[in-house]
Design a protein around this motif. Structure first.
Motif, short mmCIF file in Angstrom:
data_model
loop_
_atom_site.label_atom_id
_atom_site.label_comp_id
_atom_site.label_asym_id
_atom_site.label_seq_id
_atom_site.Cartn_x
_atom_site.Cartn_y
_atom_site.Cartn_z
N LYS A 81 0.84 -1.19 0.00
CA LYS A 81 0.00 0.00 0.00
C LYS A 81 0.88 1.25 0.00
O LYS A 81 0.60 2.21 -0.69
CB LYS A 81 -0.92 0.02 1.22
N ARG A 82 1.94 1.17 0.80
CA ARG A 82 2.88 2.29 0.88
C ARG A 82 4.14 1.80 1.57
O ARG A 82 4.10 1.12 2.58
CB ARG A 82 2.28 3.44 1.68
N ALA A 83 5.26 2.17 0.99
CA ALA A 83 6.56 2.00 1.64
C ALA A 83 7.29 3.31 1.40
O ALA A 83 7.31 3.82 0.27
CB ALA A 83 7.32 0.83 1.04
N SER A 84 7.86 3.87 2.44
CA SER A 84 8.53 5.16 2.27
C SER A 84 9.75 5.26 3.17
O SER A 84 9.82 4.63 4.22
CB SER A 84 7.57 6.32 2.56
N ALA A 85 10.69 6.04 2.70
CA ALA A 85 11.90 6.34 3.47
C ALA A 85 12.22 7.81 3.25
O ALA A 85 12.20 8.30 2.11
CB ALA A 85 13.06 5.47 3.00
N ALA A 86 12.49 8.51 4.34
CA ALA A 86 12.81 9.93 4.25
C ALA A 86 14.04 10.23 5.10
O ALA A 86 14.16 9.71 6.21
CB ALA A 86 11.63 10.77 4.72
N ALA A 87 14.94 11.04 4.56
CA ALA A 87 16.13 11.46 5.29
C ALA A 87 16.78 12.62 4.55
O ALA A 87 16.65 12.74 3.32
CB ALA A 87 17.14 10.31 5.41
N ARG A 88 17.45 13.47 5.28
CA ARG A 88 18.22 14.59 4.72
C ARG A 88 17.39 15.45 3.76
O ARG A 88 17.87 15.91 2.72
CB ARG A 88 19.47 14.09 4.02
N GLY A 89 16.12 15.63 4.09
CA GLY A 89 15.26 16.49 3.28
C GLY A 89 14.72 15.85 2.02
O GLY A 89 14.06 16.51 1.22
N GLY A 90 14.97 14.57 1.82
CA GLY A 90 14.48 13.89 0.63
C GLY A 90 13.66 12.67 1.00
O GLY A 90 13.64 12.24 2.16
N SER A 91 12.96 12.11 0.00
CA SER A 91 12.12 10.96 0.30
C SER A 91 11.99 10.04 -0.91
O SER A 91 12.20 10.44 -2.05
CB SER A 91 10.73 11.40 0.75
N LEU A 92 11.62 8.80 -0.61
CA LEU A 92 11.33 7.76 -1.58
C LEU A 92 10.02 7.12 -1.16
O LEU A 92 9.86 6.75 0.00
CB LEU A 92 12.45 6.71 -1.58
N THR A 93 9.05 7.02 -2.08
CA THR A 93 7.81 6.33 -1.77
C THR A 93 7.55 5.29 -2.86
O THR A 93 7.84 5.52 -4.04
CB THR A 93 6.60 7.29 -1.69
N LEU A 94 7.02 4.15 -2.44
CA LEU A 94 6.73 3.04 -3.35
C LEU A 94 5.35 2.50 -3.07
O LEU A 94 4.89 2.51 -1.93
CB LEU A 94 7.74 1.90 -3.13
#
Length: 181
Positions: A81-94
């Motif tokens: 449904k959602r997988a996300s990672a955020a760090a150092r002002g950036g993000s990745l969502t899948l």
């Protein structure tokens, strides 16, 4: 489980259903995979399972980092449904899904916003914005229609843009249309 990594919590099993609520502190992703960055994540995992469906939701954080996931398997379909990672002002969502029966049809969507891969992997610093989609199947031979639109800056600060579409198969890319600058 890697040395020094632990989970605590409680669980319940009743009427054929399992529920677990687990907590962790100082979780080091590098202990699980040497290619990943060293972390000290804290957070919770919730797992539920019965004969028809299983689910996992997790939230792990440390100062400047946030990792979340919500995954469900119901019958013959696995859905992220959602997988996300955020760090150092950036993000990745899948997000996406895959059928668990042949031909294992799948679809996936990913989005990167000011994502710096060096926040999670031992690789050079970069800043990437991207929108990626893939749709295909795994058997009898995996193939996917992939579309990528990206821009950002590489390890030496050089700017780039890319817009591409292709049919991707093992050892072959065909119907490639795109532009990289």
């Amino acid at each position: 489980m890697p040395h020094g990594q632990s989970f605590t919590g409680e669980g319940r099993y009743a009427a054929g259903a399992l529920e677990l609520a687990l907590d962790t502190r100082a979780l080091d992703l590098k202990a699980w995979d040497k290619r990943l960055a060293t972390t000290r994540l804290a957070g919770s995992l919730k797992i539920a399972a019965d004969a028809q469906s299983q689910s996992l939701s997790a939230l792990l954080t440390q100062q400047g980092y946030r990792i979340e996931t919500d995954v469900v398997r119901h019958a013959d379909l696995l859905t992220v449904k959602r997988a996300s990672a955020a760090a150092r002002g950036g993000s990745l969502t899948l997000s996406g899904e895959i059928a668990l029966e042949p031909p294992h049809a799948f679809r996936a969507h990913g989005k990167l916003a000011r994502f710096d891969p060096s926040a999670f992997f031992e690789v050079p610093h970069a800043r990437v914005n991207a929108d990626i989609t893939a749709k295909g199947s795994v058997t009898p031979q995996w193939s996917a229609q992939v579309a990528v639109r990206a821009d950002g800056s590489g390890p030496r600060g050089e700017a780039f843009t890319a817009d591409a579409r292709a049919l991707v198969r093992p050892q072959r890319v065909s119907d490639l249309r795109g532009r990289v600058t």
